[in-house]
Design an enzyme around this catalytic site. Structure first.
Site, PDB file in Angstrom:
ATOM      1  CG  LEU A  79      -1.712   1.248   1.551  1.00  0.00           C
ATOM      2  CD1 LEU A  79      -2.910   1.310   0.610  1.00  0.00           C
ATOM      3  CD2 LEU A  79      -2.182   1.235   3.005  1.00  0.00           C
ATOM      4  CB  CYS A  80       2.264   3.674  -1.801  1.00  0.00           C
ATOM      5  SG  CYS A  80       1.697   3.730  -3.506  1.00  0.00           S
ATOM      6  CG  HIS A  81      -0.748   9.389  -1.628  1.00  0.00           C
ATOM      7  ND1 HIS A  81      -0.386  10.622  -2.104  1.00  0.00           N
ATOM      8  CD2 HIS A  81      -2.001   9.553  -1.129  1.00  0.00           C
ATOM      9  CE1 HIS A  81      -1.374  11.479  -1.898  1.00  0.00           C
ATOM     10  NE2 HIS A  81      -2.358  10.854  -1.301  1.00  0.00           N
ATOM     11  N   GLY A 103      -0.644   4.052  -5.384  1.00  0.00           N
ATOM     12  CA  GLY A 103      -0.443   2.725  -5.952  1.00  0.00           C
ATOM     13  C   GLY A 103       0.834   2.532  -6.744  1.00  0.00           C
ATOM     14  CB  ILE A 142      -3.834   5.399   1.740  1.00  0.00           C
ATOM     15  CG1 ILE A 142      -4.679   5.540   3.010  1.00  0.00           C
ATOM     16  CG2 ILE A 142      -3.157   6.717   1.399  1.00  0.00           C
ATOM     17  CD1 ILE A 142      -4.061   5.034   4.239  1.00  0.00           C
TER      18      ILE A 142
END
Length: 112
Positions: free
Chosen positions: A69-71, A73, A98
């Site tokens: 998971l990141c901001h 993708g 996220i």
């Protein structure tokens, strides 16, 4: 192969193998995690910034299924590809990161 999983489908992706030890790997920077984070539901949550993944790879060895998971993708997709190249097999990227988590799945998560 790296699966692309929407936030709303993450629990089902982890549940495909109920015996697997599941991890949501948050690869954002610490300030991002402090700004907006998720609550794990039936899986472990570990935050390791993307640039620390190579040196902290042993911490991931006990997990059978890892979703990154990141901001939005992109970073998480790169980390998932890196993990794939280093022997991890059951991987997913949380599509939209996220930001999608907050927009589509849990509006209580702040957007930034």
């Amino acid at each position: 192969m790296i699966d692309q999983v929407l936030p709303a489908d993450l629990a089902a992706w982890f549940a495909r193998d109920a015996s697997a030890k599941a991890l949501l790997l948050d690869v954002r920077e610490p300030w991002e995690v402090q700004t907006a984070s998720v609550t794990p539901r039936g899986y472990a949550l570990l935050a390791i910034p993307m640039n620390q993944i190579p040196s902290r790879l042993p911490e991931l060895g006990g997990y059978d299924r890892i979703a990154c998971l990141c901001h939005h993708g992109a970073r998480s997709q790169h980390v998932a590809a890196y993990l794939s190249q280093h022997g991890f097999n059951d991987l997913a990227n949380v599509a939209g990161g996220i930001d999608a988590w907050a927009r589509q799945f849990d509006p209580a998560v702040p957007r930034y």
